[in-house]
Design a protein around this motif. Structure first.
Motif, PDB file in Angstrom:
ATOM      1  N   ASP A  11       0.496  -1.424   0.007  1.00 44.94           N
ATOM      2  CA  ASP A  11       0.006   0.084   0.069  1.00 44.94           C
ATOM      3  C   ASP A  11       0.942   1.209  -0.050  1.00 44.94           C
ATOM      4  OD1 ASP A  11       0.958  -0.369   2.731  1.00 44.94           O
ATOM      5  OD2 ASP A  11      -1.132  -0.782   3.355  1.00 44.94           O
ATOM      6  N   SER A  12       2.206   0.881  -0.319  1.00 47.10           N
ATOM      7  CA  SER A  12       3.054   2.088  -0.446  1.00 47.10           C
ATOM      8  C   SER A  12       3.829   1.909  -1.817  1.00 47.10           C
ATOM      9  CB  SER A  12       3.879   2.320   0.802  1.00 47.10           C
ATOM     10  OG  SER A  12       5.091   3.537   0.303  1.00 47.10           O
ATOM     11  N   TYR A  40       0.935   0.840  -3.959  1.00 43.47           N
ATOM     12  CA  TYR A  40      -0.262   1.767  -3.730  1.00 43.47           C
ATOM     13  C   TYR A  40      -1.852   1.185  -4.068  1.00 43.47           C
ATOM     14  CZ  TYR A  40       3.309   5.144  -4.290  1.00 43.47           C
ATOM     15  OH  TYR A  40       4.641   5.868  -4.524  1.00 43.47           O
ATOM     16  N   GLU A  42      -4.989  -0.077  -2.104  1.00 43.23           N
ATOM     17  CA  GLU A  42      -5.722   0.470  -1.210  1.00 43.23           C
ATOM     18  C   GLU A  42      -6.856   0.179  -1.135  1.00 43.23           C
ATOM     19  OE1 GLU A  42      -5.136   4.908  -1.554  1.00 43.23           O
ATOM     20  OE2 GLU A  42      -2.926   4.839  -1.016  1.00 43.23           O
TER      21      GLU A  42
END
Length: 268
Positions: A11-12, A40, A42
């Motif tokens: 999620d990064s 990313y 999410e």
């Protein structure tokens, strides 16, 4: 035989998961795998798409998902579809939560944020060294703060202390025999701070400095009349610039630095 496919999901940015995956792969000399990074991530819909691809390719999933609901959904889906899913961060965070007896921030991307802050601080330290003692007046145009003052008013220690707070500082010595750089009169005076000190205190500091170097403390450098002349010239220059003045006579470097930081926050 086709290469196995490893889905790296985060999620990064996904750098941590990919680096750990590559490090593990290198322990199997000669073994290759196709790594597909999905940064990313999410929401559940994105995870459903990755799960579908992993089923089709018979791939495995390595993930660093910080948000609990997204991480739990990934674990549920990999288990349901019998996909080999490896949760890198989850078990470690769960153990840390028990150890520290408090909940994690659950904020993705903190490693990258810390790296950014670290390099910003290093840049400020290098800046302070490069533009110390008026070495290159071009630095005045790029500095967050410019310190001016006569010799032994803690310009260099202050510059270094503020650099640890990621503040770019240049400092300029003020001497009656040397004209200040012209750049000093073109910068925003709000970025310039003059360091004032009493003649008696400066006399004491300079005498101690000469003695520590094994020199005569009666030298002109510590002469009280010479000091008064320098301070008078400092007053003239600081008024011409229109800069803020801080009296450092009885202040520690840390105290002066805190005053400067408060001043910066107030003038933003």
């Amino acid at each position: 035989m086709t290469e196995p496919i490893i889905y790296v999901v985060s999620d990064s940015v996904g750098e941590t998961a990919e680096l750990v995956t590559i490090a593990a792969l290198r322990q199997f000399n000669g073994s290759n795998a196709l790594i597909k990074r999905y940064p990313y991530i999410e929401d559940m819909k994105a995870i459903d798409q990755i799960i579908a691809s992993a089923i089709k390719d018979q791939g495995m999933i390595v993930f660093t998902l910080i948000k609990p609901e997204i991480r739990e959904y990934m674990k549920k889906m990999t288990h349901m579809h019998q996909i080999n899913g490896i949760d890198i961060m989850g078990p470690l965070m769960d153990n840390f939560e028990k150890k520290f007896e408090r909940a994690p921030l659950n904020e993705p991307g903190l490693v990258r944020k810390l790296d950014k802050d670290y390099f910003k601080r290093i840049e400020a330290i290098e800046f302070a060294v490069k533009y110390d003692d008026g070495r290159d007046p071009r630095g005045l145009l790029r500095a967050d703060i410019i310190l001016i003052g006569v010799s032994r008013t803690s310009k260099t220690p202050l510059s270094q202390h503020l650099a640890l707070k990621s503040i770019k500082v240049a400092n300029v010595p003020v001497l009656p025999e040397v004209d200040p750089p012209k750049e000093l009169f073109t910068v925003d005076p709000k970025r310039c701070i003059g360091l004032k000190i009493s003649p008696e205190k400066l006399n004491h500091i300079r005498r101690e400095r000469l003695l520590s170097l094994g020199l005569d403390d009666n030298a002109s450098y510590a002469n009280i009349e010479r000091i008064k002349k320098e301070l008078k010239y400092f007053d003239l220059i600081s008024k011409k610039i229109g800069c803020t003045i801080i009296d450092v006579t009885n202040k520690a470097v840390e105290e002066t630095a805190n005053l400067i930081i408060r001043y910066m926050n107030h003038t933003k």
